[in-house]
Design a protein around this motif. Structure first.
Motif, PDB file in Angstrom:
ATOM      1  N   PRO A   1      13.322   5.832   3.334  1.00 37.97           N
ATOM      2  CA  PRO A   1      12.893   4.447   2.992  1.00 37.97           C
ATOM      3  C   PRO A   1      11.438   4.352   2.595  1.00 37.97           C
ATOM      4  O   PRO A   1      10.678   5.339   2.601  1.00 37.97           O
ATOM      5  CB  PRO A   1      12.866   3.675   4.580  1.00 37.97           C
ATOM      6  CG  PRO A   1      13.599   4.643   5.172  1.00 37.97           C
ATOM      7  CD  PRO A   1      13.488   6.063   4.582  1.00 37.97           C
ATOM      8  N   VAL A   2      11.088   3.282   1.681  1.00 35.01           N
ATOM      9  CA  VAL A   2       9.895   3.251   1.061  1.00 35.01           C
ATOM     10  C   VAL A   2       8.684   2.736   2.040  1.00 35.01           C
ATOM     11  O   VAL A   2       8.988   2.356   3.091  1.00 35.01           O
ATOM     12  CB  VAL A   2       9.739   2.010  -0.014  1.00 35.01           C
ATOM     13  CG1 VAL A   2      10.600   2.599  -1.334  1.00 35.01           C
ATOM     14  CG2 VAL A   2       9.878   0.714   0.553  1.00 35.01           C
ATOM     15  N   SER A   3       7.597   3.223   1.960  1.00 37.00           N
ATOM     16  CA  SER A   3       6.355   3.060   2.757  1.00 37.00           C
ATOM     17  C   SER A   3       5.910   1.477   2.717  1.00 37.00           C
ATOM     18  O   SER A   3       6.260   1.016   1.861  1.00 37.00           O
ATOM     19  CB  SER A   3       5.373   4.068   2.597  1.00 37.00           C
ATOM     20  OG  SER A   3       4.659   3.516   1.407  1.00 37.00           O
ATOM     21  N   THR A   4       5.195   1.134   3.636  1.00 35.76           N
ATOM     22  CA  THR A   4       4.688  -0.092   3.451  1.00 35.76           C
ATOM     23  C   THR A   4       3.705  -0.497   2.474  1.00 35.76           C
ATOM     24  O   THR A   4       3.664  -1.397   1.601  1.00 35.76           O
ATOM     25  CB  THR A   4       3.851  -0.741   4.999  1.00 35.76           C
ATOM     26  OG1 THR A   4       4.589  -0.534   5.987  1.00 35.76           O
ATOM     27  CG2 THR A   4       3.211  -2.158   4.978  1.00 35.76           C
ATOM     28  N   ARG A   5       3.017   0.735   1.915  1.00 33.89           N
ATOM     29  CA  ARG A   5       2.138   0.718   0.874  1.00 33.89           C
ATOM     30  C   ARG A   5       3.087   0.519  -0.474  1.00 33.89           C
ATOM     31  O   ARG A   5       2.677  -0.215  -1.331  1.00 33.89           O
ATOM     32  CB  ARG A   5       1.355   1.664   0.947  1.00 33.89           C
ATOM     33  CG  ARG A   5       0.437   1.858  -0.254  1.00 33.89           C
ATOM     34  CD  ARG A   5      -0.258   3.029  -0.337  1.00 33.89           C
ATOM     35  NE  ARG A   5      -1.514   3.116   0.665  1.00 33.89           N
ATOM     36  CZ  ARG A   5      -2.578   3.809   1.020  1.00 33.89           C
ATOM     37  NH1 ARG A   5      -2.541   5.007  -0.093  1.00 33.89           N
ATOM     38  NH2 ARG A   5      -3.456   3.747   1.829  1.00 33.89           N
ATOM     39  N   GLU A   6       4.096   1.284  -0.578  1.00 33.70           N
ATOM     40  CA  GLU A   6       5.012   1.149  -1.452  1.00 33.70           C
ATOM     41  C   GLU A   6       5.568  -0.052  -1.778  1.00 33.70           C
ATOM     42  O   GLU A   6       5.869  -0.611  -2.932  1.00 33.70           O
ATOM     43  CB  GLU A   6       6.067   2.458  -1.601  1.00 33.70           C
ATOM     44  CG  GLU A   6       5.452   3.808  -1.808  1.00 33.70           C
ATOM     45  CD  GLU A   6       6.352   4.767  -1.317  1.00 33.70           C
ATOM     46  OE1 GLU A   6       6.359   5.994  -1.702  1.00 33.70           O
ATOM     47  OE2 GLU A   6       7.220   4.582  -0.404  1.00 33.70           O
ATOM     48  N   GLU A   7       6.059  -0.817  -0.873  1.00 32.76           N
ATOM     49  CA  GLU A   7       6.445  -1.904  -0.806  1.00 32.76           C
ATOM     50  C   GLU A   7       5.779  -3.083  -1.193  1.00 32.76           C
ATOM     51  O   GLU A   7       5.940  -3.828  -2.304  1.00 32.76           O
ATOM     52  CB  GLU A   7       7.255  -2.426   0.656  1.00 32.76           C
ATOM     53  CG  GLU A   7       7.848  -3.770   0.680  1.00 32.76           C
ATOM     54  CD  GLU A   7       8.539  -4.187   1.858  1.00 32.76           C
ATOM     55  OE1 GLU A   7       9.038  -5.466   1.945  1.00 32.76           O
ATOM     56  OE2 GLU A   7       8.872  -3.349   2.711  1.00 32.76           O
ATOM     57  N   ALA A   8       4.569  -2.864  -1.099  1.00 32.16           N
ATOM     58  CA  ALA A   8       3.169  -3.791  -1.363  1.00 32.16           C
ATOM     59  C   ALA A   8       3.370  -3.834  -2.796  1.00 32.16           C
ATOM     60  O   ALA A   8       2.924  -4.791  -3.727  1.00 32.16           O
ATOM     61  CB  ALA A   8       2.305  -3.492  -0.757  1.00 32.16           C
ATOM     62  N   THR A   9       3.184  -2.628  -3.297  1.00 31.35           N
ATOM     63  CA  THR A   9       3.125  -2.153  -4.856  1.00 31.35           C
ATOM     64  C   THR A   9       4.112  -2.877  -5.628  1.00 31.35           C
ATOM     65  O   THR A   9       4.090  -3.389  -6.612  1.00 31.35           O
ATOM     66  CB  THR A   9       2.969  -0.765  -4.884  1.00 31.35           C
ATOM     67  OG1 THR A   9       1.818  -0.247  -4.223  1.00 31.35           O
ATOM     68  CG2 THR A   9       2.780  -0.402  -6.632  1.00 31.35           C
TER      69      THR A   9
ATOM     70  N   VAL B   1       5.664  -9.828  -8.674  1.00 33.49           N
ATOM     71  CA  VAL B   1       4.667 -11.237  -8.638  1.00 33.49           C
ATOM     72  C   VAL B   1       4.061 -11.118 -10.202  1.00 33.49           C
ATOM     73  O   VAL B   1       4.260 -12.122 -10.974  1.00 33.49           O
ATOM     74  CB  VAL B   1       3.423 -11.234  -7.705  1.00 33.49           C
ATOM     75  CG1 VAL B   1       2.377 -12.368  -8.126  1.00 33.49           C
ATOM     76  CG2 VAL B   1       4.132 -11.494  -6.340  1.00 33.49           C
ATOM     77  N   GLU B   2       3.515  -9.984 -10.489  1.00 36.71           N
ATOM     78  CA  GLU B   2       2.923  -9.815 -11.879  1.00 36.71           C
ATOM     79  C   GLU B   2       3.979 -10.211 -13.008  1.00 36.71           C
ATOM     80  O   GLU B   2       3.516 -10.784 -14.095  1.00 36.71           O
ATOM     81  CB  GLU B   2       2.358  -8.555 -12.318  1.00 36.71           C
ATOM     82  CG  GLU B   2       1.297  -8.443 -13.524  1.00 36.71           C
ATOM     83  CD  GLU B   2       0.694  -7.145 -13.480  1.00 36.71           C
ATOM     84  OE1 GLU B   2       0.115  -6.965 -14.569  1.00 36.71           O
ATOM     85  OE2 GLU B   2       0.745  -6.510 -12.464  1.00 36.71           O
ATOM     86  N   ALA B   3       5.105  -9.862 -12.860  1.00 41.23           N
ATOM     87  CA  ALA B   3       6.409 -10.087 -13.866  1.00 41.23           C
ATOM     88  C   ALA B   3       6.612 -11.349 -13.778  1.00 41.23           C
ATOM     89  O   ALA B   3       7.337 -11.676 -14.873  1.00 41.23           O
ATOM     90  CB  ALA B   3       7.137  -8.925 -13.506  1.00 41.23           C
ATOM     91  N   GLY B   4       6.299 -12.102 -12.763  1.00 40.79           N
ATOM     92  CA  GLY B   4       6.732 -13.663 -12.748  1.00 40.79           C
ATOM     93  C   GLY B   4       8.069 -13.836 -12.196  1.00 40.79           C
ATOM     94  O   GLY B   4       8.663 -15.193 -12.220  1.00 40.79           O
ATOM     95  N   VAL B   5       8.766 -13.026 -11.615  1.00 42.71           N
ATOM     96  CA  VAL B   5       9.802 -13.081 -10.900  1.00 42.71           C
ATOM     97  C   VAL B   5       9.767 -13.451  -9.601  1.00 42.71           C
ATOM     98  O   VAL B   5      11.003 -13.498  -9.071  1.00 42.71           O
ATOM     99  CB  VAL B   5      10.935 -11.991 -11.250  1.00 42.71           C
ATOM    100  CG1 VAL B   5      11.111 -11.796 -12.870  1.00 42.71           C
ATOM    101  CG2 VAL B   5      10.294 -10.621 -10.739  1.00 42.71           C
ATOM    102  N   LEU B   6       8.647 -13.267  -8.793  1.00 42.75           N
ATOM    103  CA  LEU B   6       8.449 -13.458  -7.430  1.00 42.75           C
ATOM    104  C   LEU B   6       7.233 -14.216  -7.351  1.00 42.75           C
ATOM    105  O   LEU B   6       6.071 -14.087  -7.814  1.00 42.75           O
ATOM    106  CB  LEU B   6       8.635 -12.072  -6.913  1.00 42.75           C
ATOM    107  CG  LEU B   6       8.591 -11.990  -5.519  1.00 42.75           C
ATOM    108  CD1 LEU B   6      10.122 -12.411  -4.932  1.00 42.75           C
ATOM    109  CD2 LEU B   6       8.421 -10.587  -4.551  1.00 42.75           C
ATOM    110  N   ALA B   7       7.495 -15.410  -6.552  1.00 41.47           N
ATOM    111  CA  ALA B   7       6.047 -16.022  -6.160  1.00 41.47           C
ATOM    112  C   ALA B   7       5.138 -15.468  -5.577  1.00 41.47           C
ATOM    113  O   ALA B   7       5.370 -14.376  -4.599  1.00 41.47           O
ATOM    114  CB  ALA B   7       6.480 -17.202  -5.257  1.00 41.47           C
ATOM    115  N   ALA B   8       3.846 -15.499  -5.665  1.00 42.39           N
ATOM    116  CA  ALA B   8       2.637 -14.867  -5.067  1.00 42.39           C
ATOM    117  C   ALA B   8       2.352 -15.223  -3.589  1.00 42.39           C
ATOM    118  O   ALA B   8       2.895 -16.200  -3.196  1.00 42.39           O
ATOM    119  CB  ALA B   8       1.364 -15.133  -5.730  1.00 42.39           C
TER     120      ALA B   8
END
Length: 299
Positions: free
Chosen positions: A278-286, A292-299
């Motif tokens: 599984p991905v780490s908490t840090r990887e998930e945050a990245t 968000v930067e791509a505009g497909v997820l709200a900040a």
């Protein structure tokens, strides 16, 4: 759809393979992903490739996945099934079984464990696969230490009627540029160089089969149409939105990273199979920040 009507161009996402907690394939979640991509306007579907952990799948699992995808697509777009094996006989065994599911084409890596076949052997390998399966084949040129040279790919496309395309991957835009300059007429050249999709289209790539398309298919379809329409301002703007997404998912356990990106968007790509971690908490945050930067997820 039949080989005569087969059109392998545009945005063709390679789907993840959802696993449940017992590492069985979750066909319901796979079908949901197929429906999601069709609604996004994709031009084809690829299953059991690298993004689908194809190297980990048994023949029975591969057939189960391909059969469900073909049923769900219902002829709307081509369905490609990947085969990642290390002998001609095994590829043909998988290919014959996959043919019975109704897939339109196979996506086949070269053999690569411990050795790299020479040009003559590579030509014979793909010639035997197309002859013995009776299905169109896309050369999946992805193995970093066993990349098929552009000149050999050109010969495959020109000399073997059943080879209908190449998915040029391996993270090497130079091989792709050489191949596009050669302008083979025997099949399509598709890109899988994720951070350079837009430049690849500009060089003449006729479409893409790559992980970024799986994560944000609507955005990738929008970029494809922008390029087709000559709207290069929009295409470049989307390129800059896609770039952080690829940077976030590119790395160890990539298929699990992709599934995390899907989950953050409210989609369910299931679990990863062991030994993927599984991905780490840090990887998930990245990954979240990239979406968000791509505009497909709200900040």
């Amino acid at each position: 759809m039949g080989q005569a009507a087969l059109e392998l161009t545009g945005v063709i996402p390679p789907l993840v393979t959802p696993f449940d907690e017992r590492e069985r394939v979750d066909i319901g979640k796979l079908r949901a992903e197929v429906r999601y991509h069709l609604a996004a306007g994709v031009h084809g579907i690829c299953v059991t490739g690298s993004t689908g952990d194809g190297q980990m799948l048994s023949l029975e699992q591969s057939v189960e996945i391909a059969k469900a995808a073909v049923e769900e697509v219902g002829g709307a777009v081509p369905v490609i099934a990947g085969i990642i094996r290390d002998s001609t006989a095994e590829v043909i065994r998988y290919g014959r079984a996959l043919k019975e599911t109704g897939v339109d084409a196979l996506q086949v890596t070269p053999v690569h464990y411990l050795f790299q076949p020479d040009e003559a052997t590579t030509l014979e390998y793909y010639r035997r696969i197309t002859a013995d399966t009776g299905l169109p084949v896309i050369v999946y040129n992805v193995i970093p230490y066993a990349l098929i040279p552009a000149g050999t790919v050109y010969r495959l496309l020109q000399e073997i009627p059943g080879v209908v395309g190449v998915k040029q991957s391996g993270g090497n835009i130079h091989h792709l540029a050489d191949l596009l300059k050669a302008a083979p007429t025997g099949g399509v050249v598709l890109t899988a160089v994720d951070d350079l999709l837009y430049p690849a289209y500009m060089l003449g790539a006729q479409g893409a089969v790559s992980a970024t398309l799986t994560v944000v298919p609507r955005l990738c379809v929008e970029q494809w149409h922008a390029v087709r329409d000559g709207d290069h301002k929009t295409a470049l703007e989307i390129h800059n939105r896609l770039l952080p997404v690829w940077r976030a998912i590119d790395g160890p356990n990539m298929t699990v990273r992709i599934k995390t990106a899907l989950a953050l968007q409210g989609r369910d790509g299931g679990r990863g199979a062991h030994p993927l971690t599984p991905v780490s908490t840090r990887e998930e945050a990245t990954i979240r920040a990239a979406l968000v930067e791509a505009g497909v997820l709200a900040a």
